[in-house]
Design a protein around this motif. Structure first.
Motif, short mmCIF file in Angstrom:
data_model
loop_
_atom_site.label_atom_id
_atom_site.label_comp_id
_atom_site.label_asym_id
_atom_site.label_seq_id
_atom_site.Cartn_x
_atom_site.Cartn_y
_atom_site.Cartn_z
N GLY A 179 20.49 37.27 22.67
CA GLY A 179 19.32 37.78 23.23
C GLY A 179 19.66 38.80 24.20
O GLY A 179 18.96 39.96 24.19
N GLN A 180 20.58 38.91 25.20
CA GLN A 180 21.03 40.18 25.77
C GLN A 180 21.29 41.33 25.12
O GLN A 180 20.81 42.41 25.31
CB GLN A 180 22.20 39.76 26.82
N ILE A 181 21.91 41.21 24.07
CA ILE A 181 22.45 42.20 23.22
C ILE A 181 21.26 42.78 22.32
O ILE A 181 21.13 44.12 22.38
CB ILE A 181 23.46 41.79 22.34
N ALA A 182 20.48 41.93 22.04
CA ALA A 182 18.92 42.23 21.34
C ALA A 182 18.29 43.19 22.15
O ALA A 182 17.64 44.31 22.00
CB ALA A 182 18.47 41.25 20.84
N VAL A 183 18.17 42.85 23.51
CA VAL A 183 17.57 43.58 24.69
C VAL A 183 17.96 44.92 24.58
O VAL A 183 17.29 46.09 25.02
CB VAL A 183 17.17 43.02 25.90
N ALA A 207 28.40 40.60 26.51
CA ALA A 207 26.86 41.24 26.96
C ALA A 207 27.18 42.34 27.90
O ALA A 207 26.64 43.43 27.96
CB ALA A 207 25.79 40.32 26.90
N GLN A 208 27.79 41.51 28.88
CA GLN A 208 27.90 42.65 30.15
C GLN A 208 28.94 43.39 29.74
O GLN A 208 28.93 44.72 30.41
CB GLN A 208 28.47 41.61 31.40
N GLN A 209 30.06 43.14 29.30
CA GLN A 209 31.03 44.34 28.87
C GLN A 209 30.47 45.36 28.11
O GLN A 209 30.95 46.56 28.30
CB GLN A 209 32.32 43.52 28.15
N LEU A 210 29.42 44.97 27.27
CA LEU A 210 28.85 46.02 26.30
C LEU A 210 27.96 46.75 27.27
O LEU A 210 28.08 48.00 27.11
CB LEU A 210 28.03 45.30 25.21
N ALA A 211 27.52 46.37 28.25
CA ALA A 211 26.42 47.11 29.29
C ALA A 211 27.32 48.11 29.74
O ALA A 211 27.14 49.33 30.13
CB ALA A 211 25.87 46.26 30.20
N ILE A 212 28.55 47.73 30.46
CA ILE A 212 29.82 48.58 31.11
C ILE A 212 30.02 49.70 30.18
O ILE A 212 30.21 50.65 30.54
CB ILE A 212 30.84 47.89 31.57
N TYR A 213 30.32 49.24 28.86
CA TYR A 213 30.97 50.28 28.10
C TYR A 213 29.90 51.37 27.63
O TYR A 213 30.22 52.60 27.63
CB TYR A 213 31.32 49.66 26.70
N VAL A 214 28.68 51.16 27.35
CA VAL A 214 27.65 51.69 26.83
C VAL A 214 27.21 52.69 28.24
O VAL A 214 27.06 53.84 28.17
CB VAL A 214 26.37 51.28 26.37
N GLY A 215 27.34 52.17 29.21
CA GLY A 215 27.18 52.87 30.29
C GLY A 215 28.07 53.86 30.88
O GLY A 215 27.81 55.07 31.09
N TRP A 216 29.50 53.51 30.48
CA TRP A 216 30.40 54.59 30.56
C TRP A 216 30.47 55.75 29.64
O TRP A 216 30.45 56.79 29.82
CB TRP A 216 31.76 53.77 30.34
N GLY A 265 21.07 37.22 32.99
CA GLY A 265 22.32 37.67 33.30
C GLY A 265 23.21 36.63 32.42
O GLY A 265 22.59 35.84 31.85
N PRO A 266 24.48 37.02 32.51
CA PRO A 266 25.49 36.11 31.65
C PRO A 266 25.49 34.57 32.11
O PRO A 266 25.37 34.34 33.41
CB PRO A 266 26.67 36.75 31.80
N LEU A 267 25.58 33.76 31.20
CA LEU A 267 25.82 32.30 31.47
C LEU A 267 26.91 31.55 32.11
O LEU A 267 26.81 30.89 32.79
CB LEU A 267 25.60 31.37 30.19
N ILE A 268 28.03 32.48 32.05
CA ILE A 268 29.03 32.41 32.74
C ILE A 268 28.83 32.26 34.24
O ILE A 268 29.68 31.87 35.04
CB ILE A 268 30.18 33.21 32.48
N MET A 269 27.84 32.52 34.87
CA MET A 269 27.30 32.79 35.91
C MET A 269 27.17 31.49 36.66
O MET A 269 27.19 31.29 37.91
CB MET A 269 25.87 33.51 36.24
#
Length: 450
Positions: free
Chosen positions: A31-35, A67-76, A299-303
């Motif tokens: 779902g996070q990647i879809a968003v 998903a969070q790493q994807l956010a970091i990567y695209v933000g970079w 946010g990530p479920l690993i939270m």
């Protein structure tokens, strides 16, 4: 030569966009990647579909929440190092604040009738959600009989023989690599079922941020990342001693952060076993309650590790006030869990093309992805054992070492709510959040009836 991040997307607009994304990241990594895809690829058109999938495939090679790493990567890609930091921090910040508040509520009011009723409904619902995760990941990952065999073997190793989780991951990667040499087609497949096309981006690939890979740059990023990662743990050891709960949690979750292939569900069986049976931070049934809380926050479920740290430190505060210890531990564990994500992206992003085109590495990842199905199934068994039954017993016979339920201790209410959750998720296709809400109300209703 690196391009200036300001040449790609205005930073202020990027911050607003990442904040908007952070408030919608419910429903796990898919779902996070879809968003992110909808916002960044379809709506903003800042990045093309192929480039987005290229970044996602790299993130799937890494331990931690993809998903969070994807956010970091695209933000970079859009705004350089500062953009990656902003995207990654905003991705977890709302969920971290919300789960901190919910953890405090659980500890402060966990014995009240209302909270007891809520968890009576939430815990069985989580079992159905984890079963759904087994189905989703299995459908995507097990496209070859050999991969099905790896998944089954992983489940048996974890459930029946208590093989350590990191060992299962290493063996799965090796088997994937060997199978890739014998069956080259085994490493083929689409990430998360995403489409290969999409609207044309407004920004060309050549305009996106990039750094030339070099040993000097890599050494600097690695050194800085390791210092930032472990300095809080070292400070805790100096201030509170090596035997404090802060150091134990800091070191344990630092280790967990580098073996969390396949997302939160895959590592939670390992975390649950260690937190309950080795460190004694939680009771067996409390792990599923923490996951239920994490499922209700963005946010990530690993939270969920934040909940584990909060409860564990509250009950083992040392010389500190329990509430102070709980908050400090929660912040420390959140730090050591997510800082590695930034390190992995900033260190590896310049090499992503080389990694992505490496067939052997892709094959190894395929083996790890297959074993994740067995790992998540093991988690479903763990949750079911401790929430559908009041008692369990341990059976050992040679190398076999397995927990089995005491059938006479079955909980009819928990079974009934689990059945409802399964029907809502698989039959009516309800969302995770909607299912959790309905089951929480059923838990409250069951409390009133009894």
């Amino acid at each position: 030569m690196a391009r200036h991040p300001g040449d790609v997307v205005p930073l202020r607009e990027a911050v607003r966009t990442w904040f908007a994304i952070s408030l919608q990241t419910f429903g796990g990594p898919a779902g996070q990647i879809a968003v992110m895809q909808h916002k960044l690829v379809d709506e903003k058109r800042w990045i093309g579909q192929q480039r987005f999938l290229h970044a996602l495939n790299y993130c799937m090679l890494l331990p931690g929440p993809e998903a969070q790493q994807l956010a970091i990567y695209v933000g970079w890609l859009l705004n350089g190092t500062l953009g990656g930091l902003i995207a990654g921090i905003l991705f977890v910040l709302p969920g971290a604040i919300a789960l901190l508040a919910l953890s405090a509520l659980y500890v402060g009011a966990g014995s009240t009738a209302v909270v007891t009723g809520l968890f009576a409904g939430l815990a069985p619902a989580v079992i159905a959600i984890v079963v759904q995760a087994v189905h989703r990941v299995g459908t995507r990952a097990l496209h070859h009989p050999a991969l099905v065999a790896i998944a089954v073997a992983s489940f048996v190793a974890l459930t029946g023989f208590r093989v350590p989780f990191p060992a299962v991951i290493v063996v799965a990667g090796l088997l994937g690599w060997l199978l890739g040499r014998r069956f080259p087609q085994i490493a083929r497949g689409k990430a998360h079922g995403a489409a290969a096309d999409g609207p044309p981006p407004l920004i060309s690939d050549d305009a996106l941020h990039h750094d030339a890979p070099s040993t000097a740059r890599g050494a600097k990023v690695l050194a800085l990342g390791l210092v930032l990662w472990f300095t809080p743990v070292a400070i805790a050891a100096l201030v509170f001693s090596r035997e404090s709960v802060f150091v134990d949690q800091g070191l344990f979750f630092s280790g967990a952060a580098v073996v969390t292939f396949g997302g939160a569900y895959a590592v939670l069986s390992y975390v649950a076993h260690q937190a309950v049976n080795v460190f004694g931070w939680l009771k067996a049934g409390e792990m599923v309650r923490g996951l239920a809380l994490a499922e209700t926050t963005p946010g990530p479920l690993i939270m969920v590790v934040q909940f584990v740290a909060f409860v564990g430190a509250y009950r083992n505060p040392g010389s500190l006030d329990p509430w102070v210890a709980a908050v400090l531990a929660s912040l420390l564990v959140t730090w050591v869990t997510f800082v590695p994500c930034f390190l992995f992206i900033f260190l590896g992003a310049p090499y992503v093309e080389r990694l992505r085109n490496n067939h052997h590495l892709t094959a190894a990842l395929t083996g790890i992805t297959a074993t994740v199905v067995g790992v998540i199934a093991n988690l479903a068994v763990f949750f079911a054992l401790h929430n559908l039954f009041d008692r369990s017993r341990r059976l050992t016979w040679g190398p076999v070492d397995v927990d089995v339920p005491v059938l006479s201790s079955w909980d009819p209410v928990a079974f009934a709510i689990t059945a409802v959750a399964v029907a809502l998720i698989f039959g009516l296709k309800w969302s995770t959040l909607r299912t959790l809400g309905a089951c929480a109300l059923l838990g409250l209703a069951s409390l009133l009836v009894t």
